[in-house]
Motif scaffolding. Structure first.
Motif, mmCIF file in Angstrom:
data_model
loop_
_atom_site.group_PDB
_atom_site.id
_atom_site.type_symbol
_atom_site.label_atom_id
_atom_site.label_comp_id
_atom_site.label_asym_id
_atom_site.label_seq_id
_atom_site.Cartn_x
_atom_site.Cartn_y
_atom_site.Cartn_z
ATOM 1 N N ALA A 1 2.291 9.956 -1.484
ATOM 2 C CA ALA A 1 2.404 9.048 -0.342
ATOM 3 C C ALA A 1 3.114 9.715 0.832
ATOM 4 C CB ALA A 1 3.167 7.781 -0.766
ATOM 5 N N TYR B 1 7.025 1.211 -6.296
ATOM 6 C CA TYR B 1 5.719 0.628 -5.998
ATOM 7 C C TYR B 1 5.717 0.068 -4.572
ATOM 8 C CZ TYR B 1 4.032 0.892 -10.815
ATOM 9 O OH TYR B 1 3.602 1.337 -12.036
ATOM 10 N N THR B 2 6.774 -0.650 -4.226
ATOM 11 C CA THR B 2 6.884 -1.227 -2.883
ATOM 12 C C THR B 2 7.177 -0.154 -1.850
ATOM 13 O OG1 THR B 2 7.719 -3.306 -3.817
ATOM 14 C CG2 THR B 2 8.109 -2.917 -1.476
ATOM 15 N N ASN C 1 6.423 3.025 -1.880
ATOM 16 C CA ASN C 1 5.234 3.844 -1.611
ATOM 17 C C ASN C 1 4.277 3.150 -0.645
ATOM 18 O OD1 ASN C 1 6.155 5.851 -3.304
ATOM 19 N ND2 ASN C 1 4.994 5.145 -5.073
ATOM 20 N N LEU C 2 4.132 1.842 -0.814
ATOM 21 C CA LEU C 2 3.269 1.084 0.100
ATOM 22 C C LEU C 2 3.866 1.035 1.505
ATOM 23 C CD1 LEU C 2 2.063 -1.905 -2.113
ATOM 24 C CD2 LEU C 2 0.657 -0.085 -1.146
ATOM 25 N N ARG C 3 5.191 0.948 1.582
ATOM 26 C CA ARG C 3 5.845 0.932 2.890
ATOM 27 C C ARG C 3 5.694 2.282 3.592
ATOM 28 N NH1 ARG C 3 7.159 -3.129 5.893
ATOM 29 N NH2 ARG C 3 8.999 -2.027 6.683
ATOM 30 N N THR D 1 3.192 4.558 3.261
ATOM 31 C CA THR D 1 1.819 4.763 3.739
ATOM 32 C C THR D 1 1.371 3.675 4.717
ATOM 33 O OG1 THR D 1 0.933 3.581 1.814
ATOM 34 C CG2 THR D 1 1.159 5.973 1.634
ATOM 35 N N GLY D 2 1.942 2.480 4.575
ATOM 36 C CA GLY D 2 1.574 1.373 5.454
ATOM 37 C C GLY D 2 0.330 0.634 5.031
ATOM 38 N N ARG D 3 -0.352 1.155 4.022
ATOM 39 C CA ARG D 3 -1.579 0.526 3.504
ATOM 40 C C ARG D 3 -1.831 1.038 2.088
ATOM 41 N NH1 ARG D 3 -5.500 3.374 7.844
ATOM 42 N NH2 ARG D 3 -3.634 3.014 9.079
ATOM 43 N N SER D 4 -2.781 0.426 1.405
ATOM 44 C CA SER D 4 -3.051 0.810 0.021
ATOM 45 C C SER D 4 -3.846 2.103 -0.089
ATOM 46 C CB SER D 4 -3.801 -0.312 -0.703
ATOM 47 O OG SER D 4 -5.037 -0.589 -0.044
ATOM 48 N N ASN D 5 -4.561 2.465 1.004
ATOM 49 C CA ASN D 5 -5.396 3.667 0.975
ATOM 50 C C ASN D 5 -5.291 4.375 2.326
ATOM 51 O OD1 ASN D 5 -7.196 5.628 0.268
ATOM 52 N ND2 ASN D 5 -9.015 4.346 0.473
#
Length: 206
Positions: A48, A101-102, A104-106, A108-112
């Motif tokens: 990420a 988990y949270t 990593n999403l923060r 990248t800003g998105r799931s992909n």
């Protein structure tokens, strides 16, 4: 024959990339006797951080260093939770893994997050000197060798010997007037840094 060769090259690519993570897991499970599940979060953390930095135009090698730092920080958190707050080893890793988990999403800003057109360690710099057919596997092998040599050097230092003794003989570490908890934290930092590095390499390879 070409299809078989392609499969073999693919196996070597994945094997050496995941081999870097295996070295990190070896530190926690074999040397420290610590069931560290935080690597399940630090591995994608490395990917990420790298993906986010590559989309910003960062040098891919600097992105690897940033991923190592992020993984080391996550390992530090696991160590502090376990050593300072007296949380069981397995649970402390689960806490860090769940939090990542949270995080990593923060990051990248998105799931992909796509970075197909960005420079990576496999399509820029010295990588261009290597034939494209075997470029990824050669770089993966070189990185795995470098990590292994650095690990061998570290384990033969005073700090490395203390780390080795940490899992086998806690009394020895204490008798040398060394803080057993700090030694364990160092091991967790190193292990999660390697896991994040592996994730960063795999992210750039994908």
């Amino acid at each position: 024959m070409e299809a078989v060769l392609s499969i073999i090259i693919g196996i070597l690519e994945q094997g050496f990339i995941y081999g870097v993570m295996a070295l990190g897991v070896y530190i926690t499970y074999r040397i420290l006797d610590f069931p560290d599940l935080s690597v399940d979060g630090t591995f994608p953390l490395g990917a990420a951080v790298t993906a986010m930095l590559l989309t910003k135009g960062t040098n891919p090698y600097l992105a690897l260093l940033a991923a190592i730092a992020a993984g080391a920080l996550a390992g530090l958190c696991t160590g502090i939770i376990h050593v300072k707050f007296k949380v069981k080893d397995l649970l402390s890793g689960i806490i860090t893994m769940t939090a990542l988990y949270t995080i990593n999403l923060r990051i990248t800003g998105r799931s992909n997050l796509a970075f197909f057109n960005e420079n990576t360690i496999f399509n820029s710099g010295i990588a261009l000197w290597i034939p494209q057919s075997c470029r990824i596997v050669v770089i993966a092998i070189l990185l795995a060798i470098v990590v292994k040599l650095v690990m061998d050097w570290y384990l033969h230092t005073k700090s490395g010997f203390l780390l080795s003794a940490c899992g086998d003989n806690k009394t020895l570490v204490t008798s040398l007037a060394k803080d057993f908890g700090k030694v364990k934290i160092v091991g967790l930092i190193l292990a999660n840094a390697l896991a994040a590095l592996s994730g960063a390499i795999l992210g750039q390879q994908q």
